[in-house]
Scaffold this active site. Structure first.
Site, PDB file in Angstrom:
ATOM      1  N   ASP A  10      74.696  48.364  50.082  1.00  0.00           N
ATOM      2  CA  ASP A  10      74.519  48.871  51.382  1.00  0.00           C
ATOM      3  C   ASP A  10      74.677  50.063  52.466  1.00  0.00           C
ATOM      4  O   ASP A  10      75.613  50.655  52.150  1.00  0.00           O
ATOM      5  CB  ASP A  10      74.720  47.109  52.248  1.00  0.00           C
ATOM      6  CG  ASP A  10      76.267  46.607  52.110  1.00  0.00           C
ATOM      7  OD1 ASP A  10      77.260  47.555  51.448  1.00  0.00           O
ATOM      8  OD2 ASP A  10      75.984  45.982  52.172  1.00  0.00           O
ATOM      9  N   ASN A  16      79.404  33.458  56.113  1.00  0.00           N
ATOM     10  CA  ASN A  16      78.179  32.520  56.252  1.00  0.00           C
ATOM     11  C   ASN A  16      78.005  33.043  54.164  1.00  0.00           C
ATOM     12  O   ASN A  16      76.676  32.060  54.282  1.00  0.00           O
ATOM     13  CB  ASN A  16      77.171  33.009  57.034  1.00  0.00           C
ATOM     14  CG  ASN A  16      77.031  34.997  56.539  1.00  0.00           C
ATOM     15  OD1 ASN A  16      77.185  35.327  54.985  1.00  0.00           O
ATOM     16  ND2 ASN A  16      76.326  35.175  57.788  1.00  0.00           N
ATOM     17  N   HIS A  45      77.011  35.766  52.747  1.00  0.00           N
ATOM     18  CA  HIS A  45      76.421  36.363  52.254  1.00  0.00           C
ATOM     19  C   HIS A  45      76.742  37.091  51.739  1.00  0.00           C
ATOM     20  O   HIS A  45      77.562  37.555  51.443  1.00  0.00           O
ATOM     21  CB  HIS A  45      76.141  37.373  53.364  1.00  0.00           C
ATOM     22  CG  HIS A  45      76.714  38.379  54.005  1.00  0.00           C
ATOM     23  ND1 HIS A  45      76.907  39.348  55.259  1.00  0.00           N
ATOM     24  CD2 HIS A  45      78.153  38.772  53.763  1.00  0.00           C
ATOM     25  CE1 HIS A  45      77.846  39.367  55.166  1.00  0.00           C
ATOM     26  NE2 HIS A  45      78.576  39.826  54.495  1.00  0.00           N
ATOM     27  N   GLU A  60      71.499  38.282  54.168  1.00  0.00           N
ATOM     28  CA  GLU A  60      72.195  37.401  55.312  1.00  0.00           C
ATOM     29  C   GLU A  60      71.754  36.024  55.230  1.00  0.00           C
ATOM     30  O   GLU A  60      70.337  35.754  54.213  1.00  0.00           O
ATOM     31  CB  GLU A  60      71.916  37.200  56.334  1.00  0.00           C
ATOM     32  CG  GLU A  60      72.978  38.773  56.926  1.00  0.00           C
ATOM     33  CD  GLU A  60      73.703  38.401  56.742  1.00  0.00           C
ATOM     34  OE1 GLU A  60      74.521  37.794  56.853  1.00  0.00           O
ATOM     35  OE2 GLU A  60      75.041  39.426  58.116  1.00  0.00           O
TER      36      GLU A  60
HETATM   37  P1  PGA Z   1      84.562  42.069  53.936  1.00  0.00           P
HETATM   38  O1  PGA Z   1      83.443  41.553  53.856  1.00  0.00           O
HETATM   39  O2  PGA Z   1      85.257  42.151  52.884  1.00  0.00           O
HETATM   40  O3  PGA Z   1      85.471  42.364  54.910  1.00  0.00           O
HETATM   41  O4  PGA Z   1      85.653  40.422  53.342  1.00  0.00           O
HETATM   42  C1  PGA Z   1      82.748  41.236  53.022  1.00  0.00           C
HETATM   43  C2  PGA Z   1      81.391  40.890  52.683  1.00  0.00           C
HETATM   44  O5  PGA Z   1      81.153  40.432  54.091  1.00  0.00           O
HETATM   45  O6  PGA Z   1      80.402  40.813  51.784  1.00  0.00           O
END
Ligand code: PGA
Length: 243
Positions: free
Chosen positions: A67, A136, A138, A143
């Site tokens: 992304d 959450n 995702h 999401e």
């Molecule tokens: P993070 O993000 O590694 O910064 O915790 C993970 C994600 O949102 O997929």
């Protein structure tokens, strides 16, 4: 699903890097799907170390990132383009022509998203997809409620994702509200998936994703339907699992 619980974040990074490096040594032209955020930083550091010890070469590897924020160019320090070069690509022998990250400044987003899918297909699909997970549940920026059939497209970020990612920006107001993300279906097409998670903030999402029902409410729960998933955790992220 294979679940590996490591003693520390450092160990998690080393194990994940070894796994990636083994895959590259087995198939030097590996197509590697990459993630950003805090979680894979240790993995990238360990991969750089393996490269410096001449245990892995990225010369023929192709990469696709999950992304990118909409509206951020490659030189923006909070863009995922910048992150990838800063934390990995500048320190390994990858050919920049083999690197693909969604273009956050593209003026024709529909074409950019369609091209992204075509380019992945054009190189035979992703061999190994690295994933982090949001608080959450995702994966990528898919999401909760994202359809499992989704492809690469423009997405709105959930409020909890904006909050969680504010630490990467000077001001919370600077966090983009939209991104380009590979879809759930694009991710599920990878031949092998490695999901990484560390820290207590991920324990709920890991438990729901690995041991809860498969539901679009928890995007990573779809991974239960994939034939080749390895989950690498530290003890904190694994704390809510029933083993
Ligand atoms: P993070 O993000 O590694 O910064 O915790 C993970 C994600 O949102 O997929």
């Amino acid at each position: 699903m294979r679940v590996i619980i490591t003693d520390s974040y450092d160990q998690l990074g080393k194990q994940a890097a070894q796994l990636i490096s083994d895959s590259i040594n087995e198939k030097p032209k590996l197509v590697l799907g990459l993630a950003t955020g805090s979680t894979p930083l240790g993995t990238y550091k360990s991969l750089i170390e393996l490269h410096q010890k001449q245990q892995v070469s990225f010369k023929q590897v192709r990469t696709f990132n999950l992304d990118e924020y909409l509206g951020l160019g490659p030189d923006h320090p909070s863009s995922y383009h910048y992150y990838m070069y800063n934390n990995l690509f500048n320190q390994i022998d990858i050919n920049p022509d083999n690197v693909r990250i969604p273009k956050g400044l593209s003026e024709d987003l529909d074409t950019e998203c369609a091209d992204y899918e075509k380019e992945i297909k054009g190189v035979g699909g992703i061999d190994l997809q690295i994933l982090g997970i949001g608080v959450n549940g995702h994966i990528g920026f898919n999401e909760p409620q994202t359809p499992f059939g989704s492809r690469t497209r423009v997405v709105d970020l959930a409020q909890e994702t904006i909050e969680a990612n504010a630490r990467f920006f000077d001001n919370r107001a600077d966090v983009p509200r939209q991104a380009i993300s590979m879809g759930i279906r694009s991710i599920m097409h990878a031949r092998r998936i490695v999901l990484l998670a560390n820290g207590a903030s991920k324990a709920w999402a890991i438990e729901r994703s690995l041991q809860g029902p498969v539901t679009e409410d928890v995007p990573a729960s779809v991974l239960q339907l994939h034939p080749d998933v390895t989950v690498v955790l530290d003890r904190e992220a694994a704390a809510s699992l029933t083993l």
